[in-house]
Motif scaffolding. Structure first.
Motif, PDB file in Angstrom:
ATOM      1  N   LEU A 297       0.846  -1.223  -0.060  1.00  0.00           N
ATOM      2  CA  LEU A 297       0.052  -0.139   0.005  1.00  0.00           C
ATOM      3  C   LEU A 297       0.966   1.248  -0.071  1.00  0.00           C
ATOM      4  CD1 LEU A 297      -2.742  -1.062   2.558  1.00  0.00           C
ATOM      5  CD2 LEU A 297      -3.258  -0.463  -0.066  1.00  0.00           C
ATOM      6  N   LEU A 298       2.065   1.288   0.477  1.00  0.00           N
ATOM      7  CA  LEU A 298       2.661   2.465   0.590  1.00  0.00           C
ATOM      8  C   LEU A 298       3.028   2.806  -1.075  1.00  0.00           C
ATOM      9  CD1 LEU A 298       5.523   1.490   3.191  1.00  0.00           C
ATOM     10  CD2 LEU A 298       3.904   3.125   3.521  1.00  0.00           C
ATOM     11  N   GLU A 299       3.638   1.963  -1.621  1.00  0.00           N
ATOM     12  CA  GLU A 299       3.786   2.124  -3.091  1.00  0.00           C
ATOM     13  C   GLU A 299       2.263   2.468  -3.770  1.00  0.00           C
ATOM     14  OE1 GLU A 299       6.321   3.032  -5.713  1.00  0.00           O
ATOM     15  OE2 GLU A 299       6.963   1.495  -3.798  1.00  0.00           O
ATOM     16  N   THR A 300       1.199   1.886  -3.222  1.00  0.00           N
ATOM     17  CA  THR A 300      -0.360   2.136  -4.409  1.00  0.00           C
ATOM     18  C   THR A 300      -0.273   3.485  -4.202  1.00  0.00           C
ATOM     19  OG1 THR A 300      -0.549  -0.143  -3.964  1.00  0.00           O
ATOM     20  CG2 THR A 300      -2.347   1.250  -4.378  1.00  0.00           C
ATOM     21  N   VAL A 301      -0.215   4.201  -2.767  1.00  0.00           N
ATOM     22  CA  VAL A 301      -0.813   5.477  -2.598  1.00  0.00           C
ATOM     23  C   VAL A 301       0.044   6.704  -2.975  1.00  0.00           C
ATOM     24  CG1 VAL A 301      -2.145   4.359  -0.825  1.00  0.00           C
ATOM     25  CG2 VAL A 301       0.257   5.616  -0.284  1.00  0.00           C
ATOM     26  N   ARG A 302       1.348   6.510  -3.518  1.00  0.00           N
ATOM     27  CA  ARG A 302       2.074   7.341  -4.115  1.00  0.00           C
ATOM     28  C   ARG A 302       1.505   8.031  -5.216  1.00  0.00           C
ATOM     29  NH1 ARG A 302       7.982   5.382  -5.992  1.00  0.00           N
ATOM     30  NH2 ARG A 302       8.296   7.671  -5.632  1.00  0.00           N
TER      31      ARG A 302
ATOM     32  N   GLU B 278       8.290   3.152   4.842  1.00  0.00           N
ATOM     33  CA  GLU B 278       7.796   4.300   4.239  1.00  0.00           C
ATOM     34  C   GLU B 278       8.103   4.462   3.067  1.00  0.00           C
ATOM     35  OE1 GLU B 278      11.787   4.540   4.731  1.00  0.00           O
ATOM     36  OE2 GLU B 278      10.685   4.731   6.739  1.00  0.00           O
ATOM     37  N   ASN B 279       7.161   5.311   2.297  1.00  0.00           N
ATOM     38  CA  ASN B 279       7.510   5.364   0.876  1.00  0.00           C
ATOM     39  C   ASN B 279       8.565   6.393   0.544  1.00  0.00           C
ATOM     40  OD1 ASN B 279       5.931   7.574   0.884  1.00  0.00           O
ATOM     41  ND2 ASN B 279       4.209   6.474  -0.109  1.00  0.00           N
ATOM     42  N   PRO B 280       9.057   6.832  -0.653  1.00  0.00           N
ATOM     43  CA  PRO B 280      10.124   7.667  -0.618  1.00  0.00           C
ATOM     44  C   PRO B 280       9.493   9.288  -0.373  1.00  0.00           C
ATOM     45  CG  PRO B 280      10.159   6.286  -2.681  1.00  0.00           C
ATOM     46  CD  PRO B 280       9.044   5.835  -1.668  1.00  0.00           C
TER      47      PRO B 280
ATOM     48  N   VAL C 161      -1.184   8.061   6.100  1.00  0.00           N
ATOM     49  CA  VAL C 161      -1.356   8.434   4.648  1.00  0.00           C
ATOM     50  C   VAL C 161      -1.606   9.822   4.690  1.00  0.00           C
ATOM     51  CG1 VAL C 161      -1.935   8.052   2.077  1.00  0.00           C
ATOM     52  CG2 VAL C 161      -2.088   6.246   3.510  1.00  0.00           C
ATOM     53  N   PHE C 162      -0.849  10.686   4.163  1.00  0.00           N
ATOM     54  CA  PHE C 162      -1.191  12.136   3.943  1.00  0.00           C
ATOM     55  C   PHE C 162      -1.432  12.646   2.606  1.00  0.00           C
ATOM     56  CE2 PHE C 162       1.818  11.600   7.577  1.00  0.00           C
ATOM     57  CZ  PHE C 162       1.066  12.619   8.544  1.00  0.00           C
TER      58      PHE C 162
END
Length: 229
Positions: free
Chosen positions: A65-70, A86-88, A201-202
């Motif tokens: 999901l970290l990658e999906t929400v980018r 965390e994602n980047p 998620v922000f």
């Protein structure tokens, strides 16, 4: 409930109050639901109950999901706010967080100990209050080292901890001032799974200046092929 019994509870001479007694105390003290749950947890600990250990690795589904929400910045956190992944964009949002090794990355520690935090988080005082109030909801065994560390070095933390506010973190509006892309007004959403891990998620409102700023932030960070850290 008699006055004598209440005094015995306050003095620790009765360590096994019933659920009905706890509910009566909560009502008399006008506790909200987060505070009521904290009271139940404290009573459970007195009966010998222990909280489950904090997770040490992020769940595979949450990592995905970290990658999906980018490009929305996102984190996987333990109950005590250790950052498991965390994602980047998440790493970039909290300017300077990448300087810390994985084992040191914790949202509450960043807020109180990183020199960039008070500049990056626009409403720093409110964020600090929410972080400390949430720590109070976590089993002490999972937070005692962090609490001792922050209490030893930060007067603001000591003052907030002494207030004994209890509040589970939930979605809210947060504003950030990023050195590369400027102000970001974001809405946080929190998903908690059964082992206590939280996906935070922000998000920016579609078409807003903050959405444009997030797009710029994403361009400045490693590509999706690099994966999360």
């Amino acid at each position: 409930m008699s006055v004598d019994y209440y005094v015995r509870l306050e003095q620790g001479r009765d360590s096994n109050p019933s659920a009905a007694v706890l509910d009566a105390l909560a009502g008399a003290l006008r506790l909200d639901e987060d505070e009521r749950e904290h009271l139940r947890r404290l009573a459970g600990g007195r009966r010998g109950g222990v909280g489950r250990p904090a997770p040490v690795t992020a769940r595979a589904g949450l990592r995905q999901l970290l990658e999906t929400v980018r490009p929305a910045p996102a984190f996987v956190l333990t109950p005590g706010s250790d950052i498991l992944a965390e994602n980047p964009e998440g790493l970039a949002l909290l300017d300077g967080l990448s300087e810390w090794p994985r084992g040191r990355r914790n949202i509450v520690r960043y807020i109180f100990r990183h020199p960039n935090a008070r500049r990056v988080v626009v409403s720093w005082q409110r964020m600090a209050q929410d972080c400390v109030a949430h720590l109070r909801t976590v089993p002490p065994a999972q937070t005692e080292d962090l609490v001792a560390e922050l209490g030893a070095v930060d007067a603001d933390f000591r003052e907030l901890w002494a207030h004994y506010d209890v509040r589970v973190k939930s979605g809210t509006q947060r504003s950030f001032s990023h050195p590369a892309v400027g102000r970001l007004d974001l809405n946080s959403e929190v998903l908690t799974v059964d082992d206590g891990q939280r996906l935070v998620v922000f998000q920016a409102a579609p078409g807003s200046p903050s959405a444009d700023a997030l797009a710029l932030l994403s361009l400045a960070v490693p590509s999706a092929a690099a994966g999360t850290t």
